[in-house]
Design a protein around this motif. Structure first.
Motif, PDB file in Angstrom:
ATOM      1  N   PHE A  89       0.750  -1.123  -0.047  1.00  0.00           N
ATOM      2  CA  PHE A  89      -0.329   0.053   0.155  1.00  0.00           C
ATOM      3  C   PHE A  89       1.098   1.180   0.005  1.00  0.00           C
ATOM      4  CE2 PHE A  89      -3.336   2.765   1.126  1.00  0.00           C
ATOM      5  CZ  PHE A  89      -2.917   3.625   2.089  1.00  0.00           C
ATOM      6  N   VAL A  90       0.479   2.147  -0.772  1.00  0.00           N
ATOM      7  CA  VAL A  90       1.236   3.373  -0.916  1.00  0.00           C
ATOM      8  C   VAL A  90       0.345   4.608  -0.209  1.00  0.00           C
ATOM      9  CG1 VAL A  90       2.459   5.351  -2.248  1.00  0.00           C
ATOM     10  CG2 VAL A  90       2.563   2.941  -2.733  1.00  0.00           C
ATOM     11  N   ALA A  91      -0.949   4.868  -0.746  1.00  0.00           N
ATOM     12  CA  ALA A  91      -1.922   5.940  -0.358  1.00  0.00           C
ATOM     13  C   ALA A  91      -3.274   5.541  -0.639  1.00  0.00           C
ATOM     14  CB  ALA A  91      -1.401   7.209  -1.082  1.00  0.00           C
ATOM     15  N   SER A  92      -4.104   6.202  -0.101  1.00  0.00           N
ATOM     16  CA  SER A  92      -5.633   6.008  -0.546  1.00  0.00           C
ATOM     17  C   SER A  92      -6.382   7.355  -0.313  1.00  0.00           C
ATOM     18  CB  SER A  92      -6.390   5.076   0.417  1.00  0.00           C
ATOM     19  OG  SER A  92      -6.223   5.365   1.783  1.00  0.00           O
ATOM     20  N   ILE A  93      -7.526   7.624  -0.819  1.00  0.00           N
ATOM     21  CA  ILE A  93      -8.121   8.792  -0.810  1.00  0.00           C
ATOM     22  C   ILE A  93      -9.898   8.389  -0.836  1.00  0.00           C
ATOM     23  CG2 ILE A  93      -8.258   9.143  -3.290  1.00  0.00           C
ATOM     24  CD1 ILE A  93      -7.786  12.192  -2.618  1.00  0.00           C
ATOM     25  N   SER A  94     -10.528   8.989   0.180  1.00  0.00           N
ATOM     26  CA  SER A  94     -11.779   8.912   0.330  1.00  0.00           C
ATOM     27  C   SER A  94     -12.802   9.100  -0.968  1.00  0.00           C
ATOM     28  CB  SER A  94     -12.359   9.622   1.485  1.00  0.00           C
ATOM     29  OG  SER A  94     -12.266  10.947   1.300  1.00  0.00           O
ATOM     30  N   ARG A  95     -13.872   9.099  -1.148  1.00  0.00           N
ATOM     31  CA  ARG A  95     -14.691   9.184  -2.368  1.00  0.00           C
ATOM     32  C   ARG A  95     -14.901  10.793  -2.547  1.00  0.00           C
ATOM     33  NH1 ARG A  95     -20.281   6.151  -1.808  1.00  0.00           N
ATOM     34  NH2 ARG A  95     -20.726   8.048  -3.059  1.00  0.00           N
ATOM     35  N   SER A  96     -15.031  11.480  -1.463  1.00  0.00           N
ATOM     36  CA  SER A  96     -14.878  12.872  -1.605  1.00  0.00           C
ATOM     37  C   SER A  96     -13.612  13.666  -1.842  1.00  0.00           C
ATOM     38  CB  SER A  96     -15.677  13.635  -0.586  1.00  0.00           C
ATOM     39  OG  SER A  96     -14.851  13.422   0.643  1.00  0.00           O
ATOM     40  N   GLY A  97     -12.393  12.951  -1.524  1.00  0.00           N
ATOM     41  CA  GLY A  97     -11.318  13.333  -1.374  1.00  0.00           C
ATOM     42  C   GLY A  97     -10.701  14.257  -0.144  1.00  0.00           C
ATOM     43  N   THR A  98     -11.630  14.255   0.801  1.00  0.00           N
ATOM     44  CA  THR A  98     -11.390  14.978   2.026  1.00  0.00           C
ATOM     45  C   THR A  98     -10.222  14.295   2.917  1.00  0.00           C
ATOM     46  OG1 THR A  98     -13.436  14.291   3.080  1.00  0.00           O
ATOM     47  CG2 THR A  98     -13.581  16.364   1.917  1.00  0.00           C
ATOM     48  N   SER A  99     -10.490  12.913   2.790  1.00  0.00           N
ATOM     49  CA  SER A  99      -9.539  12.037   3.774  1.00  0.00           C
ATOM     50  C   SER A  99      -8.663  11.396   2.951  1.00  0.00           C
ATOM     51  CB  SER A  99     -10.477  10.963   4.376  1.00  0.00           C
ATOM     52  OG  SER A  99     -11.392  11.656   5.262  1.00  0.00           O
ATOM     53  N   THR A 100      -7.280  11.176   3.333  1.00  0.00           N
ATOM     54  CA  THR A 100      -6.247  10.683   2.633  1.00  0.00           C
ATOM     55  C   THR A 100      -5.375   9.730   3.664  1.00  0.00           C
ATOM     56  OG1 THR A 100      -4.725  12.720   3.037  1.00  0.00           O
ATOM     57  CG2 THR A 100      -5.978  12.345   0.755  1.00  0.00           C
ATOM     58  N   PHE A 101      -4.626   8.873   3.188  1.00  0.00           N
ATOM     59  CA  PHE A 101      -4.091   7.954   4.095  1.00  0.00           C
ATOM     60  C   PHE A 101      -2.686   7.452   3.438  1.00  0.00           C
ATOM     61  CE2 PHE A 101      -7.453   7.362   7.304  1.00  0.00           C
ATOM     62  CZ  PHE A 101      -8.579   7.874   6.238  1.00  0.00           C
ATOM     63  N   TYR A 102      -1.529   7.473   4.119  1.00  0.00           N
ATOM     64  CA  TYR A 102      -0.463   7.170   3.508  1.00  0.00           C
ATOM     65  C   TYR A 102       0.175   6.052   4.357  1.00  0.00           C
ATOM     66  CZ  TYR A 102      -1.257  11.529   1.205  1.00  0.00           C
ATOM     67  OH  TYR A 102      -1.759  12.649   0.595  1.00  0.00           O
ATOM     68  N   ALA A 103       1.214   5.193   3.539  1.00  0.00           N
ATOM     69  CA  ALA A 103       2.378   4.472   4.386  1.00  0.00           C
ATOM     70  C   ALA A 103       3.251   5.233   4.817  1.00  0.00           C
ATOM     71  CB  ALA A 103       3.005   3.405   3.094  1.00  0.00           C
ATOM     72  N   ASP A 104       3.840   4.682   5.932  1.00  0.00           N
ATOM     73  CA  ASP A 104       4.829   5.639   6.695  1.00  0.00           C
ATOM     74  C   ASP A 104       5.884   5.802   5.778  1.00  0.00           C
ATOM     75  OD1 ASP A 104       4.084   3.672  10.064  1.00  0.00           O
ATOM     76  OD2 ASP A 104       3.069   5.412   9.063  1.00  0.00           O
ATOM     77  N   GLN A 160      -6.623   0.059   3.394  1.00  0.00           N
ATOM     78  CA  GLN A 160      -5.155  -0.232   2.963  1.00  0.00           C
ATOM     79  C   GLN A 160      -4.808  -1.655   2.417  1.00  0.00           C
ATOM     80  OE1 GLN A 160      -2.487   1.461   5.820  1.00  0.00           O
ATOM     81  NE2 GLN A 160      -3.864   3.124   6.325  1.00  0.00           N
ATOM     82  N   GLU A 161      -5.835  -2.504   2.069  1.00  0.00           N
ATOM     83  CA  GLU A 161      -5.630  -3.829   1.702  1.00  0.00           C
ATOM     84  C   GLU A 161      -5.913  -4.010   0.306  1.00  0.00           C
ATOM     85  OE1 GLU A 161      -4.323  -6.257   3.548  1.00  0.00           O
ATOM     86  OE2 GLU A 161      -4.141  -4.954   5.500  1.00  0.00           O
ATOM     87  N   GLY A 162      -5.086  -4.493  -0.278  1.00  0.00           N
ATOM     88  CA  GLY A 162      -5.395  -4.613  -1.802  1.00  0.00           C
ATOM     89  C   GLY A 162      -6.525  -5.339  -2.182  1.00  0.00           C
ATOM     90  N   SER A 163      -6.894  -6.567  -1.175  1.00  0.00           N
ATOM     91  CA  SER A 163      -7.623  -7.267  -1.612  1.00  0.00           C
ATOM     92  C   SER A 163      -9.070  -6.766  -1.512  1.00  0.00           C
ATOM     93  CB  SER A 163      -7.950  -8.512  -0.519  1.00  0.00           C
ATOM     94  OG  SER A 163      -7.918  -8.299   0.818  1.00  0.00           O
ATOM     95  N   ALA A 164      -9.191  -5.565  -1.000  1.00  0.00           N
ATOM     96  CA  ALA A 164     -10.422  -4.847  -0.855  1.00  0.00           C
ATOM     97  C   ALA A 164     -10.800  -4.063  -2.122  1.00  0.00           C
ATOM     98  CB  ALA A 164     -10.518  -3.760   0.361  1.00  0.00           C
ATOM     99  N   TYR A 165      -9.944  -3.889  -3.276  1.00  0.00           N
ATOM    100  CA  TYR A 165     -10.001  -3.149  -4.467  1.00  0.00           C
ATOM    101  C   TYR A 165     -10.518  -4.006  -5.548  1.00  0.00           C
ATOM    102  CZ  TYR A 165      -8.252   0.748  -1.870  1.00  0.00           C
ATOM    103  OH  TYR A 165      -8.307   1.669  -0.869  1.00  0.00           O
ATOM    104  N   ASP A 166     -11.543  -3.580  -6.227  1.00  0.00           N
ATOM    105  CA  ASP A 166     -12.137  -4.159  -7.381  1.00  0.00           C
ATOM    106  C   ASP A 166     -11.591  -4.174  -8.607  1.00  0.00           C
ATOM    107  OD1 ASP A 166     -14.983  -2.830  -5.547  1.00  0.00           O
ATOM    108  OD2 ASP A 166     -14.310  -4.931  -5.349  1.00  0.00           O
ATOM    109  N   TYR A 167     -11.079  -2.981  -8.895  1.00  0.00           N
ATOM    110  CA  TYR A 167     -10.503  -2.735 -10.165  1.00  0.00           C
ATOM    111  C   TYR A 167      -9.103  -2.114  -9.825  1.00  0.00           C
ATOM    112  CZ  TYR A 167     -15.537  -2.777 -11.130  1.00  0.00           C
ATOM    113  OH  TYR A 167     -16.865  -3.188 -10.992  1.00  0.00           O
ATOM    114  N   TRP A 168      -8.408  -2.710 -11.076  1.00  0.00           N
ATOM    115  CA  TRP A 168      -6.952  -2.204 -10.919  1.00  0.00           C
ATOM    116  C   TRP A 168      -6.586  -1.658 -12.295  1.00  0.00           C
ATOM    117  CZ3 TRP A 168      -3.762  -2.843  -6.754  1.00  0.00           C
ATOM    118  CH2 TRP A 168      -4.262  -3.508  -5.726  1.00  0.00           C
TER     119      TRP A 168
END
Length: 126
Positions: A46-61, A108-116
């Motif tokens: 995992f590198v980074a993720s962003i919510s649907r609205s873009g207001t929340s972001t998350f990063y790997a350390d 942050q888990e790749g298995s949660a993502y449906d499309y790549w």
């Protein structure tokens, strides 16, 4: 949804790159988006993720403070701005989409993502 990543390349340590991931189809704003990467001989991480609205972001350390994820829902694009790149950032970078409810936190888990997307190579020389 189909995803097309671009923007990778060869850069010296300390340099910058901006990755883009363009989504086709409608309802882009129903998806949380993320970037993952995979270096040769290593597992995808995992590198980074962003919510649907873009207001929340998350990063790997490992990238916090150097990388910034953002999205433009009108253009159906998610970006990854990468600054102060290091040789250990060398990898194939993948964007991914996860259909979630508005209030859900992007996984942050790749298995949660449906499309790549197909991946874009980033190489950082020392």
């Amino acid at each position: 949804v189909q995803l097309q990543a671009s923007g990778g390349g060869l850069v010296q340590a300390g340099g910058s790159l901006r990755l883009s991931c363009a989504a086709s189809g409608r309802s882009f704003n129903l998806y949380a988006m993320a970037w993952f990467r995979q270096a040769p001989g290593k597992e995808r991480e995992f590198v980074a993720s962003i919510s649907r609205s873009g207001t929340s972001t998350f990063y790997a350390d490992s990238v916090k403070g150097r990388f910034t994820i953002s999205r433009d829902n009108a253009k159906r694009v998610v970006y990854l701005q990468m600054n102060n790149l290091k040789p250990e950032d060398t990898a194939v970078y993948y964007c991914a989409a996860d259909h979630i409810i508005m209030t859900a936190i992007p996984s942050q888990e790749g298995s949660a993502y449906d499309y790549w997307g197909q991946g874009t190579q980033v190489t950082v020389s020392s």
